[in-house]
Design a protein around this motif. Structure first.
Motif, PDB file in Angstrom:
ATOM      1  N   ASP A 157      -3.095 166.150  83.227  1.00  0.00           N
ATOM      2  CA  ASP A 157      -2.757 164.892  82.575  1.00  0.00           C
ATOM      3  C   ASP A 157      -3.521 163.686  83.112  1.00  0.00           C
ATOM      4  N   HIS A 158      -4.563 163.932  83.904  1.00  0.00           N
ATOM      5  CA  HIS A 158      -5.362 162.832  84.455  1.00  0.00           C
ATOM      6  C   HIS A 158      -6.753 163.337  84.820  1.00  0.00           C
ATOM      7  N   LEU A 159      -7.638 162.398  85.124  1.00  0.00           N
ATOM      8  CA  LEU A 159      -8.972 162.768  85.593  1.00  0.00           C
ATOM      9  C   LEU A 159      -9.292 161.981  86.847  1.00  0.00           C
ATOM     10  N   ASP A 160     -10.230 162.521  87.648  1.00  0.00           N
ATOM     11  CA  ASP A 160     -10.717 161.849  88.854  1.00  0.00           C
ATOM     12  C   ASP A 160     -12.117 161.331  88.549  1.00  0.00           C
ATOM     13  N   VAL A 161     -12.354 160.062  88.866  1.00  0.00           N
ATOM     14  CA  VAL A 161     -13.672 159.459  88.668  1.00  0.00           C
ATOM     15  C   VAL A 161     -14.210 159.020  90.017  1.00  0.00           C
ATOM     16  N   ALA A 162     -15.420 159.477  90.353  1.00  0.00           N
ATOM     17  CA  ALA A 162     -16.117 158.976  91.529  1.00  0.00           C
ATOM     18  C   ALA A 162     -16.820 157.688  91.095  1.00  0.00           C
ATOM     19  N   LEU A 163     -16.473 156.571  91.714  1.00  0.00           N
ATOM     20  CA  LEU A 163     -16.993 155.269  91.295  1.00  0.00           C
ATOM     21  C   LEU A 163     -18.359 154.998  91.906  1.00  0.00           C
ATOM     22  N   HIS A 164     -19.292 154.614  91.057  1.00  0.00           N
ATOM     23  CA  HIS A 164     -20.628 154.200  91.506  1.00  0.00           C
ATOM     24  C   HIS A 164     -21.225 153.301  90.439  1.00  0.00           C
ATOM     25  N   GLU A 165     -22.328 152.683  90.741  1.00  0.00           N
ATOM     26  CA  GLU A 165     -22.969 151.748  89.811  1.00  0.00           C
ATOM     27  C   GLU A 165     -23.464 152.476  88.556  1.00  0.00           C
ATOM     28  N   PRO A 166     -23.428 151.788  87.398  1.00  0.00           N
ATOM     29  CA  PRO A 166     -23.965 152.392  86.169  1.00  0.00           C
ATOM     30  C   PRO A 166     -25.459 152.695  86.323  1.00  0.00           C
ATOM     31  N   GLY A 167     -25.873 153.813  85.780  1.00  0.00           N
ATOM     32  CA  GLY A 167     -27.286 154.195  85.811  1.00  0.00           C
ATOM     33  C   GLY A 167     -27.719 154.853  87.106  1.00  0.00           C
ATOM     34  N   VAL A 168     -26.836 154.928  88.096  1.00  0.00           N
ATOM     35  CA  VAL A 168     -27.146 155.550  89.383  1.00  0.00           C
ATOM     36  C   VAL A 168     -26.532 156.946  89.384  1.00  0.00           C
ATOM     37  N   PRO A 169     -27.319 157.980  89.761  1.00  0.00           N
ATOM     38  CA  PRO A 169     -26.735 159.324  89.806  1.00  0.00           C
ATOM     39  C   PRO A 169     -25.652 159.414  90.878  1.00  0.00           C
ATOM     40  N   ARG A 170     -24.713 160.337  90.664  1.00  0.00           N
ATOM     41  CA  ARG A 170     -23.633 160.489  91.636  1.00  0.00           C
ATOM     42  C   ARG A 170     -24.165 161.173  92.889  1.00  0.00           C
ATOM     43  N   ARG A 171     -24.266 160.413  93.915  1.00  0.00           N
ATOM     44  CA  ARG A 171     -24.620 160.906  95.246  1.00  0.00           C
ATOM     45  C   ARG A 171     -23.529 160.401  96.175  1.00  0.00           C
ATOM     46  N   GLU A 172     -23.169 161.188  97.162  1.00  0.00           N
ATOM     47  CA  GLU A 172     -22.059 160.801  98.043  1.00  0.00           C
ATOM     48  C   GLU A 172     -22.281 159.424  98.668  1.00  0.00           C
ATOM     49  N   ARG A 173     -23.509 159.101  99.024  1.00  0.00           N
ATOM     50  CA  ARG A 173     -23.778 157.799  99.649  1.00  0.00           C
ATOM     51  C   ARG A 173     -23.636 156.639  98.651  1.00  0.00           C
ATOM     52  N   GLU A 174     -23.706 156.945  97.353  1.00  0.00           N
ATOM     53  CA  GLU A 174     -23.570 155.915  96.317  1.00  0.00           C
ATOM     54  C   GLU A 174     -22.123 155.704  95.877  1.00  0.00           C
ATOM     55  N   VAL A 175     -21.260 156.669  96.195  1.00  0.00           N
ATOM     56  CA  VAL A 175     -19.856 156.589  95.769  1.00  0.00           C
ATOM     57  C   VAL A 175     -19.141 155.545  96.612  1.00  0.00           C
ATOM     58  N   ARG A 176     -18.497 154.594  95.930  1.00  0.00           N
ATOM     59  CA  ARG A 176     -17.789 153.524  96.637  1.00  0.00           C
ATOM     60  C   ARG A 176     -16.269 153.659  96.519  1.00  0.00           C
ATOM     61  N   GLY A 177     -15.821 154.761  95.978  1.00  0.00           N
ATOM     62  CA  GLY A 177     -14.388 154.995  95.873  1.00  0.00           C
ATOM     63  C   GLY A 177     -14.086 155.998  94.779  1.00  0.00           C
ATOM     64  N   TYR A 178     -12.819 156.280  94.619  1.00  0.00           N
ATOM     65  CA  TYR A 178     -12.372 157.244  93.615  1.00  0.00           C
ATOM     66  C   TYR A 178     -11.216 156.625  92.850  1.00  0.00           C
ATOM     67  N   ARG A 179     -11.087 157.015  91.612  1.00  0.00           N
ATOM     68  CA  ARG A 179      -9.979 156.527  90.787  1.00  0.00           C
ATOM     69  C   ARG A 179      -9.398 157.723  90.047  1.00  0.00           C
ATOM     70  N   LEU A 180      -8.085 157.877  90.130  1.00  0.00           N
ATOM     71  CA  LEU A 180      -7.365 158.889  89.358  1.00  0.00           C
ATOM     72  C   LEU A 180      -6.763 158.157  88.171  1.00  0.00           C
ATOM     73  N   VAL A 181      -7.117 158.583  86.961  1.00  0.00           N
ATOM     74  CA  VAL A 181      -6.725 157.861  85.748  1.00  0.00           C
ATOM     75  C   VAL A 181      -5.888 158.775  84.852  1.00  0.00           C
ATOM     76  N   PRO A 182      -4.620 158.394  84.578  1.00  0.00           N
ATOM     77  CA  PRO A 182      -3.803 159.186  83.650  1.00  0.00           C
ATOM     78  C   PRO A 182      -4.386 159.123  82.236  1.00  0.00           C
ATOM     79  N   PHE A 183      -4.340 160.228  81.520  1.00  0.00           N
ATOM     80  CA  PHE A 183      -4.851 160.265  80.142  1.00  0.00           C
ATOM     81  C   PHE A 183      -4.212 159.190  79.272  1.00  0.00           C
TER      82      PHE A 183
END
Length: 195
Positions: A157-183
């Protein structure tokens, strides 16, 4: 002779009554058919007839212009206007209204052949898992704002999003946080390039 006229009058009255009854039954049958139509089915009919884009007003008081291409059980997918490489998933529950032309409204009310395809049984979670597998950068729009990142996982009933700048590939060093979002809070998920 008088009897002939009487029988002719009775026969024509009976014919009129039969036609009126048939017309009343047809009207009631049409009302019942329209009463069973769902918003998703009407949007699918609009998209199939017009091959153009449709403006969705969302529950967060924003709107999105979308050329629908897929209709899941509880979501609509398509290409956002002006972004040919992008893909968008909109939960049906996030649609507050649909702006439509007279032609689109008429097409949405016309009887449609039942398609019964597999995609119509696929839920929102499945569509979001597909975006997650592609590791596409996404904008997750919610009733409370939007975030950019990559979908890490999709639960029941939810998804996890690794937060990073738009246009930047997901790399651990680029991730500035996580968000769990209910559908239930999601209004749209737009993938910049879902290929």
């Amino acid at each position: 002779m008088r009897w002939d006229r009487l029988f002719d009058d009775l026969e024509s009255q009976l014919d009129r009554d039969r036609l009126e009854e048939a017309r009343s039954l047809a009207i009631e049958s049409e009302r019942a058919r329209i009463g069973r139509l769902g918003l998703r089915e009407r949007i699918a009919a609009m998209a199939g007839a017009d091959e153009g884009s449709i403006r969705f007003e969302l529950v967060d008081a924003t709107s999105i212009q979308l050329r629908p291409t897929a209709f899941g059980r509880d979501w609509i997918g398509g290409v956002p206007a002006g972004r040919p490489g992008a893909q968008c998933v909109v939960p049906v529950t996030a649609i507050a209204a649909v702006s439509a032309s007279r032609r689109q409204v008429e097409e949405s009310l016309a009887p449609q052949a039942a398609s019964g395809g597999l995609i119509e049984r696929i839920g929102l979670a499945f569509a979001l898992r597909d975006l997650g597998r592609r590791r596409a950068g996404v904008e997750v729009r919610t009733r409370d704002g939007s975030v950019h990142g990559t979908i890490d996982r999709v639960a029941a009933d939810h998804l996890d999003v690794a937060l990073h700048e738009p246009g930047v590939p997901r790399r651990e060093r680029e991730v500035r946080g996580y968000r769990l979002v209910p559908f239930e809070r999601i209004t749209a998920v737009v993938a910049a390039d879902a290929t």
